[in-house]
Design an enzyme around this catalytic site. Structure first.
Site, PDB file in Angstrom:
ATOM      1  CB  SER A  97      40.684  39.201  21.370  1.00  0.00           C
ATOM      2  OG  SER A  97      40.878  38.508  20.141  1.00  0.00           O
ATOM      3  CB  THR A 117      31.545  29.753  20.900  1.00  0.00           C
ATOM      4  OG1 THR A 117      31.728  30.435  19.647  1.00  0.00           O
ATOM      5  CG2 THR A 117      32.600  30.230  21.893  1.00  0.00           C
ATOM      6  CB  ILE A 149      36.887  29.658  21.921  1.00  0.00           C
ATOM      7  CG1 ILE A 149      38.130  30.239  22.616  1.00  0.00           C
ATOM      8  CG2 ILE A 149      36.105  28.765  22.874  1.00  0.00           C
ATOM      9  CD1 ILE A 149      39.130  29.209  23.106  1.00  0.00           C
ATOM     10  CE1 TYR A 209      36.329  41.217  19.208  1.00  0.00           C
ATOM     11  CE2 TYR A 209      38.439  40.377  18.436  1.00  0.00           C
ATOM     12  CZ  TYR A 209      37.339  40.274  19.276  1.00  0.00           C
ATOM     13  OH  TYR A 209      37.262  39.241  20.170  1.00  0.00           O
TER      14      TYR A 209
END
Length: 269
Positions: free
Chosen positions: A145, A193, A191, A158
């Site tokens: 990421s 999604t 992105i 994360y």
């Protein structure tokens, strides 16, 4: 002939978003694809769609937080299709309510994300590599990421887990390159999604687009085609790299967008 004709690929987290796009593209280019996901119905539905369109795919259950489940996915792939040539470690979790700044982060969430986002890459590779060695080589691809390369106000676990994925990618590449196994990462920016579009207001999506060098946000296929390239022999001399697919979001001095807006206002006045 497709770009990955007759290669066998396991895609984790493949029932939706980036994983689904990658699985579809790999199948269209000739791979036999196993789609593994916690959402097993979604995985099976995706596989059925690929099969209906002339490809070859299977959908299976995967709990990326459990070592045995990851091993089972590798074993299923090899037992069903004879080998494994491509492993796409794509599973990743985040939780904006618990994954906060360093002082306030939920420590159980830290452990959960390290387990799922990073350890699953280790475990998947651990069980795939012996089969790849028998097959004469293979390609391991890991979803990192852009959070691995920049700080943020929240998502401490994360970002740290994905930074670990970037370096683990290098270690795998260094350790197994002589066995003709390549290992590379893909670091997506924002992105579009279905989950991103569902959870992010248009105003937030516009903020990301404002700071991109390109005048648009990314689509799942932008990652899917990068995965295809890394899975194919076209990238046979690339290993240990993490390709940043982020529209130039992190390319410029962070003040440049506001500076350009200021210059435009001066010109108009």
């Amino acid at each position: 002939m497709g770009r990955v004709q007759d290669k066998v690929a396991l895609v984790t987290g493949g029932a939706s978003g980036i994983g689904l796009s990658s699985a579809i593209i790999l199948a269209k280019e000739g791979a036999k694809v196993v789609i593994a996901d916690f959402n097993v119905e979604g995985a099976k539905e995706a596989a059925e769609k690929i099969n209906a369109e002339g490809g070859t795919a299977s959908g299976i259950f995967l709990d990326a937080g459990q070592e045995q489940s990851i091993k089972d996915a590798i074993d299923y792939t090899v037992n069903t299709y004879g080998t494994i040539n491509v492993l796409y470690n794509n599973v990743g979790l985040t939780n904006l309510q618990k994954d906060l700044d360093v002082v306030n982060i939920d420590l159980d969430e830290w452990d959960r994300l390290m387990n799922v986002n990073t350890k699953s890459v280790l475990i998947g590779s651990r069980y795939a590599i012996p089969h790849m060695i028998k097959a004469g080589g293979g390609s391991i691809i890991n979803t990192a990421s852009m959070a691995a390369f920049a700080g943020d106000a929240i998502r401490s676990a994360y970002g740290a887990s994905k930074a670990a994925v970037v370096n683990l990618t290098r270690y795998i590449a260094a350790q197994y390159g002589k066995d003709h196994i390549r290992c590379n990462g893909v670091a997506p920016g924002l992105i579009l999604t279905p989950a991103a579009e569902r959870n992010m207001p248009p105003a937030v999506l516009d903020i990301f687009k404002k700071f991109n060098a390109l005048p648009y946000n990314g689509e799942p296929e932008d990652i899917g085609y990068t995965v295809l390239f890394l899975a194919s022999d076209e990238s046979k001399y690339i290993t240990g790299q993490t390709i940043q697919v982020e529209g130039g979001h992190y390319l410029s001095n962070p003040s440049i967008a506001d500076f350009n807006a200021y210059m435009e206002s001066v010109k108009n006045n």
